[in-house]
Design a protein around this motif. Sequence first.
Motif, short mmCIF file in Angstrom:
data_model
loop_
_atom_site.label_atom_id
_atom_site.label_comp_id
_atom_site.label_asym_id
_atom_site.label_seq_id
_atom_site.Cartn_x
_atom_site.Cartn_y
_atom_site.Cartn_z
N LEU A 71 0.87 -1.17 0.00
CA LEU A 71 0.00 0.00 0.00
C LEU A 71 0.91 1.22 0.00
O LEU A 71 1.68 1.42 0.93
N GLN A 72 0.83 2.03 -1.05
CA GLN A 72 1.75 3.15 -1.23
C GLN A 72 0.99 4.46 -1.28
O GLN A 72 0.04 4.61 -2.04
N THR A 86 4.28 2.10 2.43
CA THR A 86 5.37 3.02 2.12
C THR A 86 4.81 4.27 1.47
O THR A 86 3.60 4.39 1.26
N HIS A 87 5.70 5.24 1.19
CA HIS A 87 5.28 6.41 0.42
C HIS A 87 6.30 6.68 -0.68
O HIS A 87 7.41 6.14 -0.67
N ALA A 146 7.81 1.28 5.70
CA ALA A 146 9.16 1.63 5.26
C ALA A 146 9.19 3.02 4.65
O ALA A 146 8.57 3.28 3.62
N ALA A 147 9.96 3.93 5.31
CA ALA A 147 10.13 5.28 4.79
C ALA A 147 11.59 5.71 4.80
O ALA A 147 11.89 6.89 4.65
N ALA A 207 12.27 5.08 9.32
CA ALA A 207 12.34 6.35 8.60
C ALA A 207 13.77 6.88 8.70
O ALA A 207 14.01 8.05 9.01
N ASN A 208 14.74 6.02 8.46
CA ASN A 208 16.15 6.36 8.61
C ASN A 208 16.65 7.18 7.43
O ASN A 208 16.18 7.04 6.29
#
Length: 317
Positions: free
Chosen positions: A116-117, A138-139, A167-168, A263-264
Amino acid sequence: MAARRGRAVSLLSAWALGFICSLFLPGDAFAAGLSWTGASDGNWFNAANWSPAQVPTSADQVIIDSNTTVSVAGATSISFATLALGDAAGNFSPTLRLSAAESTGGSVVVHPRAKLQQDTNQQIAFGSLSVMPAGLLTHTANSSARSFLINLSVAGNFDLRAGATIAASGLGYAGGGQYQNGSGPGYGTFSGAGGAGAGHGGAGGRSALTPYGAGIAYDSLTDPTDLGSGGAGGDNIAVRGDGGGAVILQVGGTLTIDGAITANGLTASGGSTYGSGGGSGGSINLNVANLAGSGILSANGGGGSPGGTYPGGGGGG
């Protein structure tokens, strides 16, 4: 009169039978089931892409279980009662891309290998959300503007299972190209002696032999919403120091985190003489009624690349 009485009794019996049956039928027995075919294109709102051929409504149970990308764009919100993205066995890897603000009371399950983005910075609202092991939220990656982030409002419970990921990392403001400054409010500067690291919650690290150029701290420490900034570029860049993205979750029920939210900022690499600066960590902002689980939250800054002579600075968290 006798015939009329008989008809009244038969009608009453039929009504009673229907009422009794309704007591034992499951609540979704009359809900339509819609499956994605993608027969025409990737547009959610094209009825030709669904079987039966109709755009989902708030009463429908929706299934997208093929290796496909489905896009939702425009001002109209999507509707469904339930949405299953992928299948429980992980046989398919569909992607659902949301490009505008959405508000639906429906429940969503992101199955293994499904994604899902979010392609917007506007808030997406669901009734409940479950991300299964190997499922992904994610985005889209940003560049020099805060255009994309994970911004979700979930009225009920949000369950991030063990092995699932939001995951960002590396999706924030971009790191600089060769001999270029990074992007974002806390960008790192290239000073002629390596690239400095970007700042966010804390300042970035300066480059070698240079007392200036490190990215500044910005945003709120208690209510962060911005992206991580990009580190400055050195020479022969293999990986830029892009900043971390942003994850903003508002949950009315229980948020259970047994998976990972990352979000590293990215660790820069490459550089024969001048190293590049690392990206700063992004934002993880949780506003929840109840919090449970034993997962991982990480918004760390990335390291600078060593370079040959002038190492780059690290990114702030």
